[in-house]
Design an enzyme around this catalytic site. Structure first.
Site, PDB file in Angstrom:
ATOM      1  N   HIS A   1     -27.514 -36.800 -39.302  1.00 21.08           N
ATOM      2  CA  HIS A   1     -26.411 -35.901 -38.952  1.00 21.08           C
ATOM      3  C   HIS A   1     -25.120 -36.592 -39.401  1.00 21.08           C
ATOM      4  O   HIS A   1     -25.051 -37.819 -39.428  1.00 21.08           O
ATOM      5  CB  HIS A   1     -26.429 -35.721 -37.430  1.00 21.08           C
ATOM      6  CG  HIS A   1     -25.453 -34.733 -36.873  1.00 21.08           C
ATOM      7  ND1 HIS A   1     -24.126 -35.023 -36.689  1.00 21.08           N
ATOM      8  CD2 HIS A   1     -25.632 -33.466 -36.429  1.00 21.08           C
ATOM      9  CE1 HIS A   1     -23.522 -33.976 -36.154  1.00 21.08           C
ATOM     10  NE2 HIS A   1     -24.408 -33.014 -35.991  1.00 21.08           N
TER      11      HIS A   1
ATOM     12  N   ASP B   1     -29.977 -42.685 -33.178  1.00 21.09           N
ATOM     13  CA  ASP B   1     -29.336 -41.441 -32.771  1.00 21.09           C
ATOM     14  C   ASP B   1     -30.422 -40.593 -32.106  1.00 21.09           C
ATOM     15  O   ASP B   1     -31.318 -40.066 -32.772  1.00 21.09           O
ATOM     16  CB  ASP B   1     -28.765 -40.757 -34.020  1.00 21.09           C
ATOM     17  CG  ASP B   1     -28.260 -39.341 -33.740  1.00 21.09           C
ATOM     18  OD1 ASP B   1     -28.508 -38.824 -32.641  1.00 21.09           O
ATOM     19  OD2 ASP B   1     -27.630 -38.765 -34.640  1.00 21.09           O
TER      20      ASP B   1
ATOM     21  N   GLN C   1     -31.526 -35.498 -30.699  1.00 24.78           N
ATOM     22  CA  GLN C   1     -32.578 -34.466 -30.734  1.00 24.78           C
ATOM     23  C   GLN C   1     -33.895 -34.974 -30.146  1.00 24.78           C
ATOM     24  O   GLN C   1     -34.901 -34.264 -30.193  1.00 24.78           O
ATOM     25  CB  GLN C   1     -32.806 -33.993 -32.173  1.00 24.78           C
ATOM     26  CG  GLN C   1     -31.595 -33.356 -32.818  1.00 24.78           C
ATOM     27  CD  GLN C   1     -31.178 -32.048 -32.159  1.00 24.78           C
ATOM     28  OE1 GLN C   1     -31.943 -31.418 -31.422  1.00 24.78           O
ATOM     29  NE2 GLN C   1     -29.956 -31.619 -32.413  1.00 24.78           N
TER      30      GLN C   1
ATOM     31  N   LYS D   1     -27.386 -31.068 -25.007  1.00 25.01           N
ATOM     32  CA  LYS D   1     -28.597 -30.641 -25.738  1.00 25.01           C
ATOM     33  C   LYS D   1     -29.830 -30.747 -24.843  1.00 25.01           C
ATOM     34  O   LYS D   1     -30.951 -30.529 -25.289  1.00 25.01           O
ATOM     35  CB  LYS D   1     -28.785 -31.498 -26.989  1.00 25.01           C
ATOM     36  CG  LYS D   1     -27.682 -31.295 -28.035  1.00 25.01           C
ATOM     37  CD  LYS D   1     -27.964 -32.109 -29.264  1.00 25.01           C
ATOM     38  CE  LYS D   1     -26.766 -32.239 -30.174  1.00 25.01           C
ATOM     39  NZ  LYS D   1     -26.402 -31.012 -30.880  1.00 25.01           N
TER      40      LYS D   1
ATOM     41  N   CYS E   1     -24.513 -29.748 -40.088  1.00 27.50           N
ATOM     42  CA  CYS E   1     -23.847 -31.068 -40.103  1.00 27.50           C
ATOM     43  C   CYS E   1     -24.756 -32.119 -40.721  1.00 27.50           C
ATOM     44  O   CYS E   1     -24.797 -33.273 -40.271  1.00 27.50           O
ATOM     45  CB  CYS E   1     -23.420 -31.494 -38.702  1.00 27.50           C
ATOM     46  SG  CYS E   1     -22.187 -30.433 -37.991  1.00 27.50           S
TER      47      CYS E   1
END
Ligand SMILES: Cc1ncc(COP(=O)(O)O)c(C=O)c1O
Length: 420
Positions: free
Chosen positions: A137, A214, A217, A240, A378
């Site tokens: 991202h 990261d 997700q 999220k 993104c």
């Protein structure tokens, strides 16, 4: 007033995954859009909030609100206890060794920027190399590029294959004496690829290189154990994972965080201030300058309670069933190409419809109350890798149903009919 109990308790007791009972906890899912029941498939961007979290936020505003850490009065102590209690929940949820390794941030982007400033600017220099992947991202690319620009460091990129899987041999080859940092995503938001981050961290560890993951997700959808992963940093966002916006977490190993420079200066991050010298607070407070979004932090704690009441393993299993079902249905659609076909994949389905721009796909689906995301997500380098400007993306979560997948497929057939 106390927050009401979740309807999930009965489901939990019965050991079943009753998606209708789960949906009943999410008032927004009862909305009608264009006169039709909402089919919300944009969860990778931001997910919806269940009633126990909404009620926890309301309870805070009605009966607990005050600034934290600074007051000796009832409300301040109550708010502080709730906010710090939520930090302990996060620690347990991630299986972090220590509570002080959990830093509140504004979200994943903020957490990555914190590491770039606090670690990168302190410890990286000219000619040093940072490894990122082709699946990142923008928030795990741009901060590192800014650092490279400032320091004269260099970005090295792990390529992926046509399925959207990172090429592990190429990754290993990128390491050399100048490699100083690795920043990789756990799960790709654009393709759904689940990267083998544990193995990738072990490779970096073998070269003595720290790793930031990261987890934007990943944390909402699967059990994450930061000690098992052995990452140095792990960042994610509450919005999220059925939580509030404006709050996220950066996990960092205590020894890394202690060595780092503060990101921002101000109240709460100091022990003492004179015009001659400021002494910084201990971690995690060293990285938490100013008044935080207190309600959102407490809401994150309630979100973790909620997800745990359903069970992370059961959420993952349900999403796995949904993506298998959706993938099979999409494969039967002529003129529709799935972008991202990794063997290990989260419940994200990126696709292009032949002859139709993804924005038109999204607009027509919206007429049927089906919410998908369209664009580059993104992740422009991912789009460049696949030679496309954009995709439409359906992303599923704990409350989505097989009937909603059917509605999506019917919507795509309608798109094709309109453009035929
Ligand atoms: C993989 C990934 N990383 C980072 C982010 C940025 O998250 P936030 O906007 O909450 O900071 C996102 C958001 O879509 C994401 O999917």
């Amino acid at each position: 007033m106390t927050p009401t109990q979740s309807a999930l308790q009965a489901v939990q007791a019965a050991g079943l995954y009753d998606v209708e009972r789960i949906r009943a906890d999410f008032p927004i899912l009862g909305l009608k859009v264009n006169g039709k029941p909402l089919v919300f498939l944009d969860n990778a961007a931001s997910s919806q909030m269940p009633r126990p979290v909404i009620e926890r936020l309301e309870h805070y505003q009605l009966a607990e609100h005050a600034n934290i850490h600074r007051g000796v009065h009832y409300l301040s102590e109550t708010a502080t206890a709730a906010y710090e209690g939520a930090r302990r929940k996060v620690q347990r949820f991630l299986n972090a060794r220590e509570e002080r390794e959990i830093i509140y941030t504004r979200g994943t982007t903020d957490g990555i920027n914190l590491v770039m400033h606090g670690y990168g600017r302190a410890f990286l220099g000219e000619g040093d190399e940072i490894i990122v992947s082709q699946l990142e991202h923008h928030s795990n690319i741009v901060p590192w590029q800014m650092l490279c620009e400032e320091k004269g460091a260099k970005l090295r990129v792990i390529p992926c294959n046509d399925a959207g899987e990172l090429l592990q041999d190429e990754y290993r080859k990128l390491f050399n004496a100048r490699t100083k940092f690795v920043a990789i995503t756990h799960v790709s938001n654009a393709l759904g690829t689940i990267n083998p981050v544990k193995e990738m961290i072990a490779v970096a560890r073998g070269h003595g290189v720290p790793v930031l993951v990261d987890g934007a997700q990943a944390v909402p959808h699967m059990k994450v154990d930061v000690q098992d992963l052995d990452c140095d940093f792990y960042a994610f966002s509450a919005h999220k994972m059925c939580g509030p916006t404006g709050i996220g977490i950066l996990y960092g190993k205590a020894k890394q965080l202690e060595a780092m420079k503060p990101y921002q200066g101000g109240g709460d991050m100091i022990l003492s201030v004179t015009f001659e010298k400021t002494t910084y607070n201990t971690i995690p407070h060293k990285f938490e300058a100013g008044t935080p979004p207190i309600a959102a932090g407490i809401g994150l704690g309630a979100t973790i309670d909620y997800l745990e009441s359903v069970g992370m393993d059961r959420i993952a299993a349900h999403e796995h069933d949904l993506i298998e079902y959706a993938t099979a249905a999409f494969r039967s659609l002529e003129g529709v190409r799935i972008v991202g076909t990794a063997r290990d994949k989260a419940a994200v389905l990126s696709f292009v419809v032949k002859g139709v721009h993804p924005h038109d796909v999204g607009t027509i689906l919206n007429e049927d109350a089906v919410a998908v995301r369209t664009g580059h997500h993104c992740a422009q380098p991912v789009m460049q890798r696949f030679g496309i400007p954009a995709t439409a993306r359906a992303s599923f979560y704990l409350y989505n149903t097989f009937a909603e997948v059917d509605a999506l497929v019917a919507g795509i057939r309608r798109v094709q009919k309109i453009f035929s």
